[in-house]
Design an enzyme around this catalytic site. Structure first.
Site, short mmCIF file in Angstrom:
data_model
loop_
_atom_site.label_atom_id
_atom_site.label_comp_id
_atom_site.label_asym_id
_atom_site.label_seq_id
_atom_site.Cartn_x
_atom_site.Cartn_y
_atom_site.Cartn_z
N ASN B 48 0.84 -1.19 0.00
CA ASN B 48 0.00 0.00 0.00
C ASN B 48 0.88 1.25 0.00
O ASN B 48 1.81 1.36 0.79
CB ASN B 48 -0.91 -0.03 1.23
CG ASN B 48 -1.96 1.06 1.20
OD1 ASN B 48 -1.66 2.24 1.14
ND2 ASN B 48 -3.22 0.66 1.24
N HIS B 59 -3.50 0.61 -3.44
CA HIS B 59 -3.63 -0.50 -2.49
C HIS B 59 -2.57 -1.55 -2.84
O HIS B 59 -2.05 -1.58 -3.95
CB HIS B 59 -5.04 -1.10 -2.58
CG HIS B 59 -6.07 -0.32 -1.83
ND1 HIS B 59 -7.27 -0.85 -1.41
CD2 HIS B 59 -6.08 0.97 -1.41
CE1 HIS B 59 -7.98 0.06 -0.77
NE2 HIS B 59 -7.28 1.18 -0.76
N GLU B 61 -2.61 -4.76 -3.49
CA GLU B 61 -2.87 -5.67 -4.60
C GLU B 61 -2.75 -4.95 -5.95
O GLU B 61 -2.26 -5.52 -6.93
CB GLU B 61 -4.27 -6.30 -4.46
CG GLU B 61 -4.49 -7.08 -3.16
CD GLU B 61 -5.03 -6.19 -2.04
OE1 GLU B 61 -4.73 -4.98 -2.00
OE2 GLU B 61 -5.76 -6.73 -1.19
N CYS B 86 -10.16 -5.36 -0.61
CA CYS B 86 -11.32 -4.46 -0.63
C CYS B 86 -12.06 -4.65 -1.94
O CYS B 86 -11.64 -5.41 -2.81
CB CYS B 86 -10.87 -3.02 -0.47
SG CYS B 86 -10.26 -2.27 -2.02
N CYS B 89 -9.84 -4.02 -5.08
CA CYS B 89 -8.84 -5.06 -5.33
C CYS B 89 -9.49 -6.40 -5.64
O CYS B 89 -9.00 -7.17 -6.47
CB CYS B 89 -7.91 -5.16 -4.13
SG CYS B 89 -7.02 -3.60 -3.83
N ASP B 149 -8.51 4.76 4.21
CA ASP B 149 -8.15 3.69 3.28
C ASP B 149 -9.30 2.72 3.04
O ASP B 149 -9.43 2.15 1.96
CB ASP B 149 -6.92 2.92 3.78
CG ASP B 149 -6.24 2.15 2.65
OD1 ASP B 149 -5.84 2.80 1.67
OD2 ASP B 149 -6.12 0.93 2.74
#
Lengths: 156, 156
Positions: B48, B59, B61, B86, B89, B149
């Protein structure tokens, strides 16, 4: 929040997203553009940079949200894209709680509109002939790049 | 494809994702890390970088998939993250057709695991105490950054 933009405003902001898409095309990239709007002002803009940056995550909406920078919330924002957002970009709208997404068209790629709506995002399809033609021409000219962008393997 | 990794391999790759998360923490960022694996080799890694790059889309990923670069398909890949992805992602995994996602934990943030599974992605939660503690400590120390976030406005 329901969509705060009049039809004229939507046409105006979509035009800016189209300008981003054409900028991407002029760079040798995939013609998809996006703008983020708050209080009648564009606070972020971007275009697909998969080819230019060798970056599969550089979709127009992700670039737009990146360029808008960090913010506390996305209340009162509207995310425009020349194309209905894919699952990743739809997920960004859902994750950041962008309340309204306006797409230029979904004929080329319907993607995740139903899911966004099920998550509470208002989705508006403007069914723009200009957006459709721009991307359809690109997809016809460079099918491998286009299929790669929408996650369809072509070289197996 | 079902998960090709043994428990030992999963521990090994999760350890690499944790190393990415700790690298992010050492930079002043949010400690979430990710690696992309194919044929037993890490082909992408990232963490991140929201704080470091002033980029809400950075993020772990997304950074990992970005750093892996363009590829024709994600068949036979496994995406590791120290935290359950999330919506953005998860959407990336769905869009790119990553068949298996392994998360370090989902206690801090359950997010979009059900949706990924409904879209055909195999999701494995390793329930790692180390991952949980690392992020829980950060979230306690910097709740505003953490809430930003995960899309929870804190400054209204």
């Amino acid at each position: 929040m329901s969509n705060p933009h009049s039809k004229e405003e939507m046409m105006q902001f979509l035009k800016e997203a189209i300008a981003e898409a054409r900028l991407g095309l002029s760079e040798g990239g995939i013609p998809i553009g996006s703008v983020l709007v708050r209080d009648g002002k564009i606070i972020g803009r971007g275009h697909n940079r998969r080819v230019q940056n060798n970056n599969p995550t550089a979709h127009a909406e992700i670039e737009c949200l990146k360029n808008a920078g960090r913010m506390n919330d996305y209340v009162d924002t509207v995310l425009y894209s020349t194309l209905m957002p894919c699952a990743m970009c739809a997920g960004a709208a859902v994750q950041f709680k962008v309340p309204v997404v306006v797409a230029g068209e979904n004929r080329t790629f319907k993607s995740a509109s139903d899911w966004m709506e099920s998550m509470g995002t208002q989705v508006i399809d403007m069914d723009s002939e200009e957006c459709f033609q721009m991307l359809a021409e690109f997809a016809k000219a460079q099918p491998d790049v286009w299929n790669e962008d929408i996650g369809i393997p072509t070289k197996n």
